[in-house]
Scaffold this motif. Sequence first.
Motif, PDB file in Angstrom:
ATOM      1  N   VAL A  44     -25.758 -30.034  27.677  1.00 42.71           N
ATOM      2  CA  VAL A  44     -25.092 -29.118  28.613  1.00 42.71           C
ATOM      3  C   VAL A  44     -24.353 -29.903  29.685  1.00 42.71           C
ATOM      4  O   VAL A  44     -23.200 -29.595  30.032  1.00 42.71           O
ATOM      5  N   VAL A  45     -25.010 -30.934  30.213  1.00 41.21           N
ATOM      6  CA  VAL A  45     -24.394 -31.739  31.268  1.00 41.21           C
ATOM      7  C   VAL A  45     -23.118 -32.410  30.764  1.00 41.21           C
ATOM      8  O   VAL A  45     -22.106 -32.482  31.475  1.00 41.21           O
ATOM      9  N   ARG A  46     -23.133 -32.885  29.529  1.00 38.48           N
ATOM     10  CA  ARG A  46     -21.956 -33.567  28.967  1.00 38.48           C
ATOM     11  C   ARG A  46     -20.911 -32.601  28.421  1.00 38.48           C
ATOM     12  O   ARG A  46     -19.855 -33.016  27.952  1.00 38.48           O
ATOM     13  N   GLY A  47     -21.195 -31.310  28.456  1.00 37.71           N
ATOM     14  CA  GLY A  47     -20.234 -30.316  27.993  1.00 37.71           C
ATOM     15  C   GLY A  47     -20.186 -30.152  26.493  1.00 37.71           C
ATOM     16  O   GLY A  47     -19.244 -29.549  25.958  1.00 37.71           O
ATOM     17  N   ILE A  76     -22.383 -28.416  24.687  1.00 38.78           N
ATOM     18  CA  ILE A  76     -22.743 -27.031  24.409  1.00 38.78           C
ATOM     19  C   ILE A  76     -22.543 -26.229  25.691  1.00 38.78           C
ATOM     20  O   ILE A  76     -22.510 -26.784  26.804  1.00 38.78           O
ATOM     21  N   ALA A  77     -22.414 -24.908  25.520  1.00 36.55           N
ATOM     22  CA  ALA A  77     -22.175 -24.050  26.684  1.00 36.55           C
ATOM     23  C   ALA A  77     -23.465 -23.491  27.266  1.00 36.55           C
ATOM     24  O   ALA A  77     -23.534 -23.225  28.477  1.00 36.55           O
ATOM     25  N   VAL A 113     -28.359 -28.162  35.975  1.00 37.27           N
ATOM     26  CA  VAL A 113     -27.901 -26.983  35.231  1.00 37.27           C
ATOM     27  C   VAL A 113     -28.224 -25.742  36.051  1.00 37.27           C
ATOM     28  O   VAL A 113     -29.025 -25.778  37.000  1.00 37.27           O
ATOM     29  N   ASP A 114     -27.588 -24.644  35.680  1.00 40.09           N
ATOM     30  CA  ASP A 114     -27.874 -23.343  36.298  1.00 40.09           C
ATOM     31  C   ASP A 114     -28.735 -22.521  35.344  1.00 40.09           C
ATOM     32  O   ASP A 114     -28.388 -22.362  34.163  1.00 40.09           O
ATOM     33  N   ALA A 166     -24.125 -24.790  32.288  1.00 39.40           N
ATOM     34  CA  ALA A 166     -23.577 -25.817  33.161  1.00 39.40           C
ATOM     35  C   ALA A 166     -23.447 -25.281  34.589  1.00 39.40           C
ATOM     36  O   ALA A 166     -23.352 -24.072  34.820  1.00 39.40           O
ATOM     37  N   LYS A 167     -23.426 -26.188  35.530  1.00 36.75           N
ATOM     38  CA  LYS A 167     -23.292 -25.800  36.928  1.00 36.75           C
ATOM     39  C   LYS A 167     -21.989 -25.027  37.140  1.00 36.75           C
ATOM     40  O   LYS A 167     -20.920 -25.420  36.660  1.00 36.75           O
ATOM     41  N   SER A 168     -22.113 -23.900  37.861  1.00 33.59           N
ATOM     42  CA  SER A 168     -20.976 -23.031  38.192  1.00 33.59           C
ATOM     43  C   SER A 168     -20.276 -22.488  36.952  1.00 33.59           C
ATOM     44  O   SER A 168     -19.064 -22.258  36.951  1.00 33.59           O
ATOM     45  N   SER A 169     -21.022 -22.292  35.886  1.00 31.03           N
ATOM     46  CA  SER A 169     -20.427 -21.755  34.670  1.00 31.03           C
ATOM     47  C   SER A 169     -20.032 -20.298  34.884  1.00 31.03           C
ATOM     48  O   SER A 169     -20.784 -19.516  35.490  1.00 31.03           O
TER      49      SER A 169
END
Length: 473
Positions: free
Chosen positions: A110-113, A115-116, A132-133, A368-371
Amino acid sequence: MRMVFFCFYLLLLIVNTVSTNPSAFTKSPNEKQRAFSKGHPLKIGIINIPPYVLVQYDAGGNISHVEGFVPEIISWMAEKYDFTFEYVEPPDGAFGAFINGSWNGLIGMVVRGEIAIVATALSVTYPRSLVVDYTYAFSDDPISLLIPFPQLDSTISGIIKPFQYEVWIGIFLCLLIASVVIWLISRAQWRINRQSFHGQTGCFPHFWFLFRVVTNPSDVITFTFATRIVVASWLLMGTVFVNCYTSSLLSYLMAPTFLPLISTVQDLADSHDIQITTLKHSSVDSALLAATTGSFAKLGASLRAHPENLLSILENIEDIVFHQRKAFSYQETSLKQTIYDDFRTHKQCRLFIAKEPLFPDQIAFALAKSSPLTKAFNYEVTWLRQLGLLNHWINSYLPRPYQCSAPLSSFRPKPNERLTLNYLSSAFLLYGVGISVSVLAFVLELIYSWWKRRVIKVTPFNNQRRRLRAEWN
Protein backbone atom coordinates in the motif's frame (compact mmCIF):
# COMPACT_ATOMS: atom_id res chain seq x y z
CA MET A 1 -50.08 15.45 25.03
CA ARG A 2 -46.42 14.62 25.49
CA MET A 3 -46.42 12.56 22.28
CA VAL A 4 -47.87 15.45 20.28
CA PHE A 5 -45.26 17.82 21.69
CA PHE A 6 -42.45 15.36 20.91
CA CYS A 7 -43.60 14.93 17.28
CA PHE A 8 -43.86 18.71 16.83
CA TYR A 9 -40.35 19.17 18.26
CA LEU A 10 -38.93 16.45 16.00
CA LEU A 11 -40.53 18.06 12.93
CA LEU A 12 -38.98 21.43 13.77
CA LEU A 13 -35.60 19.78 14.23
CA ILE A 14 -35.78 18.11 10.80
CA VAL A 15 -36.85 21.31 9.06
CA ASN A 16 -34.04 23.25 10.70
CA THR A 17 -31.44 20.62 9.74
CA VAL A 18 -32.55 20.48 6.11
CA SER A 19 -32.57 24.26 5.83
CA THR A 20 -29.08 24.68 7.27
CA ASN A 21 -27.48 21.58 5.64
CA PRO A 22 -29.44 20.28 2.64
CA SER A 23 -26.84 17.59 1.90
CA ALA A 24 -27.40 15.93 5.29
CA PHE A 25 -30.36 13.93 3.96
CA THR A 26 -29.28 13.61 0.37
CA LYS A 27 -26.88 11.12 -1.05
CA SER A 28 -24.14 12.13 -3.40
CA PRO A 29 -23.11 8.87 -5.03
CA ASN A 30 -21.53 10.67 -7.95
CA GLU A 31 -18.98 12.28 -5.64
CA LYS A 32 -18.03 8.89 -4.18
CA GLN A 33 -18.08 7.15 -7.55
CA ARG A 34 -15.57 9.65 -8.95
CA ALA A 35 -13.07 8.29 -6.40
CA PHE A 36 -13.08 4.94 -8.20
CA SER A 37 -11.14 4.93 -11.44
CA LYS A 38 -12.92 3.36 -14.38
CA GLY A 39 -9.78 2.99 -16.46
CA HIS A 40 -8.21 -0.04 -14.81
CA PRO A 41 -9.17 -2.59 -12.14
CA LEU A 42 -8.73 -1.69 -8.51
CA LYS A 43 -5.94 -3.81 -7.01
CA ILE A 44 -6.92 -5.28 -3.65
CA GLY A 45 -4.43 -7.07 -1.40
CA ILE A 46 -5.59 -10.25 0.35
CA ILE A 47 -4.25 -13.16 2.38
CA ASN A 48 -6.02 -16.49 2.69
CA ILE A 49 -7.49 -16.31 6.23
CA PRO A 50 -10.72 -18.36 6.50
CA PRO A 51 -13.45 -17.39 7.06
CA TYR A 52 -12.45 -13.78 6.34
CA VAL A 53 -10.97 -14.64 2.95
CA LEU A 54 -10.97 -18.06 1.27
CA VAL A 55 -8.73 -18.25 -1.80
CA GLN A 56 -8.88 -21.00 -4.42
CA TYR A 57 -6.08 -21.55 -6.94
CA ASP A 58 -5.93 -23.05 -10.42
CA ALA A 59 -3.42 -25.61 -11.67
CA GLY A 60 -0.85 -22.89 -12.29
CA GLY A 61 -1.03 -21.55 -8.73
CA ASN A 62 -2.92 -18.40 -9.72
CA ILE A 63 -5.98 -17.10 -7.91
CA SER A 64 -9.09 -18.57 -9.51
CA HIS A 65 -11.81 -17.77 -6.98
CA VAL A 66 -12.10 -15.76 -3.77
CA GLU A 67 -14.92 -15.89 -1.25
CA GLY A 68 -15.53 -15.01 2.37
CA PHE A 69 -17.33 -12.23 4.18
CA VAL A 70 -14.64 -9.64 3.35
CA PRO A 71 -15.00 -10.29 -0.41
CA GLU A 72 -18.75 -9.94 0.13
CA ILE A 73 -18.15 -6.33 1.14
CA ILE A 74 -15.93 -5.73 -1.88
CA SER A 75 -18.52 -7.23 -4.22
CA TRP A 76 -21.23 -5.08 -2.65
CA MET A 77 -19.20 -1.92 -3.22
CA ALA A 78 -18.15 -2.92 -6.76
CA GLU A 79 -21.78 -3.39 -7.75
CA LYS A 80 -22.85 -0.14 -6.11
CA TYR A 81 -20.04 2.08 -7.40
CA ASP A 82 -19.57 0.26 -10.71
CA PHE A 83 -15.86 -0.55 -10.60
CA THR A 84 -13.78 -3.62 -11.36
CA PHE A 85 -11.12 -5.08 -9.10
CA GLU A 86 -8.28 -7.58 -9.00
CA TYR A 87 -7.10 -9.57 -6.01
CA VAL A 88 -3.34 -9.62 -5.29
CA GLU A 89 -1.38 -11.57 -2.68
CA PRO A 90 1.85 -10.32 -1.07
CA PRO A 91 4.98 -12.19 -2.27
CA ASP A 92 6.23 -12.66 1.30
CA GLY A 93 2.79 -13.64 2.65
CA ALA A 94 3.04 -11.07 5.47
CA PHE A 95 0.47 -8.59 6.71
CA GLY A 96 3.02 -5.86 7.19
CA ALA A 97 5.75 -4.94 9.65
CA PHE A 98 8.53 -2.36 9.73
CA ILE A 99 11.68 -4.41 9.07
CA ASN A 100 15.14 -3.01 8.31
CA GLY A 101 13.86 0.48 7.62
CA SER A 102 10.95 -0.41 5.35
CA TRP A 103 7.50 -1.97 5.47
CA ASN A 104 6.94 -5.47 4.13
CA GLY A 105 3.81 -7.44 3.30
CA LEU A 106 0.49 -5.85 2.41
CA ILE A 107 1.23 -2.62 4.26
CA GLY A 108 4.41 -2.17 2.23
CA MET A 109 2.47 -2.73 -0.99
CA VAL A 110 0.00 0.00 0.00
CA VAL A 111 2.79 2.40 0.92
CA ARG A 112 4.55 1.79 -2.42
CA GLY A 113 1.30 2.19 -4.35
CA GLU A 114 1.25 -1.38 -5.64
CA ILE A 115 -2.27 -1.96 -4.31
CA ALA A 116 -5.09 0.42 -3.44
CA ILE A 117 -6.55 -1.34 -0.41
CA VAL A 118 -5.94 -4.23 1.98
CA ALA A 119 -9.05 -6.39 2.39
CA THR A 120 -8.35 -9.27 4.76
CA ALA A 121 -8.09 -9.99 8.49
CA LEU A 122 -5.78 -7.00 9.06
CA SER A 123 -5.48 -5.85 12.66
CA VAL A 124 -5.56 -2.17 13.52
CA THR A 125 -2.24 -1.18 15.14
CA TYR A 126 -0.69 2.17 15.93
CA PRO A 127 2.56 1.72 13.93
CA ARG A 128 0.58 0.79 10.82
CA SER A 129 -1.78 3.74 11.28
CA LEU A 130 1.22 6.08 10.84
CA VAL A 131 1.69 5.01 7.21
CA VAL A 132 -1.81 3.94 6.12
CA ASP A 133 -5.38 5.07 6.74
CA TYR A 134 -7.75 2.60 8.40
CA THR A 135 -11.46 2.59 7.73
CA TYR A 136 -14.05 2.02 10.42
CA ALA A 137 -13.65 -1.46 11.85
CA PHE A 138 -15.97 -4.01 10.28
CA SER A 139 -15.18 -6.75 12.85
CA ASP A 140 -14.32 -6.80 16.56
CA ASP A 141 -12.39 -10.03 16.83
CA PRO A 142 -10.20 -10.62 19.90
CA ILE A 143 -6.82 -12.32 19.68
CA SER A 144 -7.37 -15.67 21.39
CA LEU A 145 -5.25 -18.73 22.16
CA LEU A 146 -5.66 -22.05 20.35
CA ILE A 147 -4.59 -24.89 22.66
CA PRO A 148 -4.92 -28.70 22.76
CA PHE A 149 -8.32 -29.96 23.82
CA PRO A 150 -8.77 -30.15 27.63
CA GLN A 151 -7.75 -33.39 29.26
CA LEU A 152 -10.25 -35.61 31.03
CA ASP A 153 -9.93 -35.26 34.78
CA SER A 154 -8.89 -38.46 36.52
CA THR A 155 -11.64 -40.34 38.38
CA ILE A 156 -9.17 -41.87 40.81
CA SER A 157 -10.61 -39.66 43.54
CA GLY A 158 -14.21 -40.16 42.37
CA ILE A 159 -15.25 -42.09 45.47
CA ILE A 160 -14.53 -39.12 47.74
CA LYS A 161 -15.84 -36.36 45.45
CA PRO A 162 -19.51 -36.54 46.56
CA PHE A 163 -18.45 -34.99 49.88
CA GLN A 164 -16.01 -32.20 50.57
CA TYR A 165 -13.00 -32.95 52.72
CA GLU A 166 -14.58 -31.09 55.62
CA VAL A 167 -17.56 -33.46 55.50
CA TRP A 168 -15.31 -36.54 55.53
CA ILE A 169 -13.39 -35.16 58.49
CA GLY A 170 -16.67 -34.44 60.28
CA ILE A 171 -17.93 -37.99 59.67
CA PHE A 172 -14.71 -39.49 61.04
CA LEU A 173 -14.83 -37.24 64.11
CA CYS A 174 -18.46 -38.18 64.74
CA LEU A 175 -17.54 -41.88 64.47
CA LEU A 176 -14.64 -41.40 66.85
CA ILE A 177 -16.70 -39.40 69.36
CA ALA A 178 -19.55 -41.92 69.29
CA SER A 179 -17.15 -44.83 69.94
CA VAL A 180 -15.49 -42.95 72.84
CA VAL A 181 -18.89 -42.12 74.38
CA ILE A 182 -20.02 -45.76 74.13
CA TRP A 183 -16.71 -46.88 75.60
CA LEU A 184 -17.03 -44.50 78.55
CA ILE A 185 -20.64 -45.53 79.21
CA SER A 186 -19.71 -49.23 78.97
CA ARG A 187 -16.80 -48.80 81.37
CA ALA A 188 -19.04 -46.96 83.84
CA GLN A 189 -21.78 -49.61 83.61
CA TRP A 190 -19.19 -52.37 84.08
CA ARG A 191 -17.81 -50.74 87.24
CA ILE A 192 -21.30 -50.22 88.70
CA ASN A 193 -22.53 -53.74 88.14
CA ARG A 194 -19.93 -56.17 86.87
CA GLN A 195 -22.08 -59.26 87.32
CA SER A 196 -25.10 -58.10 85.26
CA PHE A 197 -23.06 -56.43 82.49
CA HIS A 198 -22.30 -58.59 79.48
CA GLY A 199 -20.39 -57.15 76.56
CA GLN A 200 -17.13 -55.65 75.44
CA THR A 201 -15.74 -52.56 77.13
CA GLY A 202 -12.76 -51.77 74.81
CA CYS A 203 -12.73 -48.59 72.73
CA PHE A 204 -11.62 -50.22 69.47
CA PRO A 205 -14.39 -52.89 69.39
CA HIS A 206 -16.96 -50.12 69.71
CA PHE A 207 -15.29 -48.09 66.96
CA TRP A 208 -15.21 -51.12 64.68
CA PHE A 209 -18.85 -51.94 65.47
CA LEU A 210 -20.02 -48.42 64.56
CA PHE A 211 -18.08 -48.65 61.31
CA ARG A 212 -19.69 -52.00 60.41
CA VAL A 213 -23.22 -51.23 61.48
CA VAL A 214 -23.70 -48.56 58.78
CA THR A 215 -23.53 -51.17 56.02
CA ASN A 216 -24.77 -54.13 58.12
CA PRO A 217 -27.57 -53.03 60.48
CA SER A 218 -28.13 -56.65 61.54
CA ASP A 219 -24.79 -56.68 63.32
CA VAL A 220 -25.41 -57.19 67.09
CA ILE A 221 -23.39 -56.23 70.11
CA THR A 222 -24.48 -56.12 73.77
CA PHE A 223 -25.26 -52.59 74.94
CA THR A 224 -27.17 -50.85 77.65
CA PHE A 225 -30.10 -48.52 77.08
CA ALA A 226 -27.85 -45.43 77.09
CA THR A 227 -25.47 -46.85 74.51
CA ARG A 228 -28.39 -47.88 72.29
CA ILE A 229 -29.42 -44.22 72.07
CA VAL A 230 -25.92 -43.28 70.91
CA VAL A 231 -25.94 -46.06 68.32
CA ALA A 232 -29.42 -45.05 67.11
CA SER A 233 -28.25 -41.43 66.64
CA TRP A 234 -25.22 -42.61 64.72
CA LEU A 235 -27.35 -44.86 62.50
CA LEU A 236 -29.80 -42.05 61.76
CA MET A 237 -27.01 -39.73 60.72
CA GLY A 238 -25.28 -42.52 58.79
CA THR A 239 -28.47 -43.28 56.84
CA VAL A 240 -28.68 -39.67 55.68
CA PHE A 241 -25.04 -39.61 54.60
CA VAL A 242 -25.22 -42.98 52.84
CA ASN A 243 -28.26 -41.97 50.79
CA CYS A 244 -26.69 -38.64 49.85
CA TYR A 245 -23.43 -40.37 48.93
CA THR A 246 -24.95 -43.07 46.73
CA SER A 247 -27.16 -40.59 44.86
CA SER A 248 -24.21 -38.29 44.11
CA LEU A 249 -21.58 -40.92 43.38
CA LEU A 250 -23.02 -42.00 40.01
CA SER A 251 -23.24 -38.42 38.76
CA TYR A 252 -19.60 -37.81 39.65
CA LEU A 253 -18.46 -41.01 37.96
CA MET A 254 -20.60 -40.56 34.83
CA ALA A 255 -20.08 -36.79 34.47
CA PRO A 256 -16.40 -36.44 33.58
CA THR A 257 -14.67 -33.12 34.11
CA PHE A 258 -12.40 -31.66 31.47
CA LEU A 259 -9.47 -29.59 32.67
CA PRO A 260 -8.10 -27.01 30.20
CA LEU A 261 -4.32 -26.87 30.02
CA ILE A 262 -4.51 -23.10 30.45
CA SER A 263 -7.39 -20.70 31.01
CA THR A 264 -5.82 -17.25 31.30
CA VAL A 265 -2.89 -15.34 29.84
CA GLN A 266 -1.16 -15.54 33.22
CA ASP A 267 -1.49 -19.35 33.12
CA LEU A 268 0.30 -19.38 29.77
CA ALA A 269 3.02 -17.04 31.01
CA ASP A 270 3.65 -19.23 34.07
CA SER A 271 3.38 -22.56 32.24
CA HIS A 272 6.50 -24.67 31.71
CA ASP A 273 4.71 -27.19 29.49
CA ILE A 274 3.04 -24.99 26.86
CA GLN A 275 4.82 -22.31 24.83
CA ILE A 276 3.20 -19.55 22.84
CA THR A 277 3.55 -19.51 19.07
CA THR A 278 2.35 -16.86 16.66
CA LEU A 279 2.71 -15.53 13.14
CA LYS A 280 5.91 -13.62 12.48
CA HIS A 281 5.60 -9.88 11.80
CA SER A 282 2.02 -9.77 13.10
CA SER A 283 0.31 -7.57 15.65
CA VAL A 284 0.77 -10.27 18.29
CA ASP A 285 4.54 -10.63 18.14
CA SER A 286 4.90 -6.85 17.93
CA ALA A 287 2.90 -6.40 21.14
CA LEU A 288 4.65 -9.21 23.02
CA LEU A 289 8.20 -8.34 21.97
CA ALA A 290 7.65 -4.68 22.87
CA ALA A 291 6.26 -5.43 26.36
CA THR A 292 8.53 -4.75 29.33
CA THR A 293 6.40 -5.86 32.30
CA GLY A 294 3.70 -8.33 33.20
CA SER A 295 2.55 -11.46 31.41
CA PHE A 296 3.23 -10.03 27.96
CA ALA A 297 6.89 -9.49 28.87
CA LYS A 298 7.18 -13.16 29.91
CA LEU A 299 5.58 -14.30 26.66
CA GLY A 300 7.87 -11.99 24.69
CA ALA A 301 10.90 -13.46 26.47
CA SER A 302 9.64 -16.93 25.53
CA LEU A 303 9.49 -15.92 21.85
CA ARG A 304 13.03 -14.57 22.02
CA ALA A 305 14.28 -17.75 23.65
CA HIS A 306 12.46 -19.92 21.09
CA PRO A 307 12.51 -18.10 17.75
CA GLU A 308 11.18 -21.26 16.06
CA ASN A 309 7.78 -20.35 17.57
CA LEU A 310 7.60 -17.31 15.26
CA LEU A 311 5.96 -18.86 12.20
CA SER A 312 6.58 -17.49 8.73
CA ILE A 313 3.46 -19.02 7.19
CA LEU A 314 0.16 -20.38 8.45
CA GLU A 315 0.57 -24.08 7.64
CA ASN A 316 -0.12 -27.16 9.77
CA ILE A 317 -1.19 -25.02 12.72
CA GLU A 318 -3.45 -27.81 13.94
CA ASP A 319 -0.61 -30.35 14.18
CA ILE A 320 1.75 -27.83 15.76
CA VAL A 321 -0.74 -27.09 18.52
CA PHE A 322 -1.85 -30.68 19.08
CA HIS A 323 1.40 -32.64 18.77
CA GLN A 324 3.89 -30.03 20.00
CA ARG A 325 1.49 -28.71 22.67
CA LYS A 326 1.75 -25.06 21.74
CA ALA A 327 -0.64 -22.13 22.23
CA PHE A 328 -1.21 -20.37 18.91
CA SER A 329 -2.48 -16.78 19.09
CA TYR A 330 -4.74 -15.44 16.34
CA GLN A 331 -8.17 -13.93 15.68
CA GLU A 332 -10.83 -15.96 17.44
CA THR A 333 -13.08 -16.21 14.39
CA SER A 334 -10.29 -17.74 12.34
CA LEU A 335 -9.43 -20.13 15.19
CA LYS A 336 -13.03 -21.36 15.24
CA GLN A 337 -12.75 -22.17 11.55
CA THR A 338 -9.46 -23.97 12.20
CA ILE A 339 -11.07 -26.15 14.88
CA TYR A 340 -13.95 -26.99 12.56
CA ASP A 341 -11.66 -27.96 9.68
CA ASP A 342 -9.55 -30.11 12.00
CA PHE A 343 -12.68 -31.85 13.32
CA ARG A 344 -13.84 -32.67 9.80
CA THR A 345 -10.43 -34.19 9.07
CA HIS A 346 -9.81 -36.22 12.23
CA LYS A 347 -13.43 -36.78 13.41
CA GLN A 348 -12.54 -35.80 16.98
CA CYS A 349 -12.10 -32.66 19.05
CA ARG A 350 -8.37 -32.03 19.23
CA LEU A 351 -8.26 -28.25 19.64
CA PHE A 352 -9.80 -25.73 21.99
CA ILE A 353 -9.86 -21.96 22.54
CA ALA A 354 -8.66 -20.72 25.92
CA LYS A 355 -11.22 -18.97 28.10
CA GLU A 356 -9.42 -15.62 28.31
CA PRO A 357 -8.33 -13.87 25.09
CA LEU A 358 -4.87 -12.42 24.73
CA PHE A 359 -6.11 -8.90 23.95
CA PRO A 360 -8.99 -7.26 22.02
CA ASP A 361 -8.54 -6.59 18.32
CA GLN A 362 -10.31 -4.80 15.49
CA ILE A 363 -10.30 -5.67 11.79
CA ALA A 364 -10.52 -2.92 9.17
CA PHE A 365 -9.60 -2.02 5.61
CA ALA A 366 -6.29 -0.20 5.04
CA LEU A 367 -5.71 2.36 2.32
CA ALA A 368 -2.98 4.80 1.40
CA LYS A 369 -2.76 8.05 3.32
CA SER A 370 -5.39 10.58 2.18
CA SER A 371 -6.85 8.10 -0.28
CA PRO A 372 -10.07 9.32 -1.92
CA LEU A 373 -11.54 5.85 -1.36
CA THR A 374 -11.44 6.07 2.44
CA LYS A 375 -14.60 8.16 2.72
CA ALA A 376 -16.60 5.77 0.52
CA PHE A 377 -15.44 2.70 2.47
CA ASN A 378 -16.23 4.33 5.81
CA TYR A 379 -19.70 5.22 4.57
CA GLU A 380 -20.42 1.70 3.31
CA VAL A 381 -19.04 -0.06 6.42
CA THR A 382 -21.30 2.10 8.60
CA TRP A 383 -24.28 1.54 6.30
CA LEU A 384 -23.75 -2.23 6.16
CA ARG A 385 -23.54 -2.39 9.96
CA GLN A 386 -26.82 -0.55 10.29
CA LEU A 387 -28.48 -2.81 7.72
CA GLY A 388 -27.24 -5.90 9.54
CA LEU A 389 -25.59 -7.28 6.41
CA LEU A 390 -22.16 -7.45 8.05
CA ASN A 391 -23.46 -9.75 10.77
CA HIS A 392 -25.38 -11.77 8.19
CA TRP A 393 -22.29 -12.32 6.03
CA ILE A 394 -20.10 -13.15 9.03
CA ASN A 395 -22.58 -15.71 10.37
CA SER A 396 -23.06 -17.25 6.92
CA TYR A 397 -19.37 -18.17 6.73
CA LEU A 398 -18.95 -19.33 10.32
CA PRO A 399 -19.29 -23.07 11.10
CA ARG A 400 -22.68 -24.25 12.24
CA PRO A 401 -22.95 -25.63 15.81
CA TYR A 402 -21.30 -29.03 16.08
CA GLN A 403 -19.71 -31.29 18.68
CA CYS A 404 -16.56 -29.28 19.38
CA SER A 405 -18.39 -25.95 19.59
CA ALA A 406 -20.48 -27.14 22.53
CA PRO A 407 -19.40 -26.05 26.04
CA LEU A 408 -17.36 -28.49 28.08
CA SER A 409 -20.17 -28.87 30.59
CA SER A 410 -22.32 -30.49 27.88
CA PHE A 411 -19.87 -33.36 27.26
CA ARG A 412 -21.75 -36.23 28.85
CA PRO A 413 -21.88 -39.98 28.22
CA LYS A 414 -24.76 -41.40 26.24
CA PRO A 415 -27.75 -42.78 28.20
CA ASN A 416 -26.89 -46.41 27.34
CA GLU A 417 -23.13 -46.05 27.59
CA ARG A 418 -21.42 -48.68 29.71
CA LEU A 419 -19.29 -47.84 32.70
CA THR A 420 -15.66 -48.03 31.61
CA LEU A 421 -12.56 -48.73 33.66
CA ASN A 422 -11.83 -45.02 33.71
CA TYR A 423 -15.10 -44.28 35.49
CA LEU A 424 -14.57 -46.99 38.14
CA SER A 425 -10.83 -46.64 38.64
CA SER A 426 -11.38 -45.14 42.09
CA ALA A 427 -13.25 -48.30 43.22
CA PHE A 428 -10.37 -50.52 42.08
CA LEU A 429 -7.96 -48.16 43.82
CA LEU A 430 -9.93 -48.50 47.05
CA TYR A 431 -9.84 -52.28 46.65
CA GLY A 432 -6.09 -52.20 46.11
CA VAL A 433 -5.57 -50.04 49.16
CA GLY A 434 -7.69 -52.42 51.25
CA ILE A 435 -5.69 -55.44 50.11
CA SER A 436 -2.41 -53.63 50.80
CA VAL A 437 -3.53 -52.61 54.29
CA SER A 438 -4.70 -56.17 55.04
CA VAL A 439 -1.32 -57.62 53.95
CA LEU A 440 0.46 -55.06 56.09
CA ALA A 441 -1.76 -55.92 59.06
CA PHE A 442 -1.07 -59.61 58.50
CA VAL A 443 2.68 -59.01 58.51
CA LEU A 444 2.41 -56.95 61.70
CA GLU A 445 0.37 -59.72 63.32
CA LEU A 446 3.06 -62.26 62.43
CA ILE A 447 5.76 -60.04 63.89
CA TYR A 448 3.74 -59.48 67.05
CA SER A 449 2.99 -63.21 67.40
CA TRP A 450 6.67 -64.07 66.96
CA TRP A 451 7.69 -61.45 69.52
CA LYS A 452 5.04 -62.64 71.98
CA ARG A 453 6.16 -66.31 71.74
CA ARG A 454 9.73 -65.26 72.27
CA VAL A 455 8.82 -63.31 75.41
CA ILE A 456 6.85 -66.25 76.79
CA LYS A 457 9.77 -68.61 76.23
CA VAL A 458 12.40 -66.30 77.69
CA THR A 459 10.46 -65.16 80.74
CA PRO A 460 10.09 -68.62 82.45
CA PHE A 461 13.77 -69.35 81.84
CA ASN A 462 14.79 -66.10 83.53
CA ASN A 463 12.50 -66.79 86.48
CA GLN A 464 14.03 -70.26 86.94
CA ARG A 465 17.56 -68.81 86.92
CA ARG A 466 16.60 -66.29 89.60
CA ARG A 467 15.07 -69.08 91.72
CA LEU A 468 18.14 -71.29 91.44
CA ARG A 469 20.47 -68.41 92.23
CA ALA A 470 18.42 -67.55 95.32
CA GLU A 471 18.52 -71.16 96.51
CA TRP A 472 22.30 -71.33 95.91
CA ASN A 473 22.87 -68.25 98.00
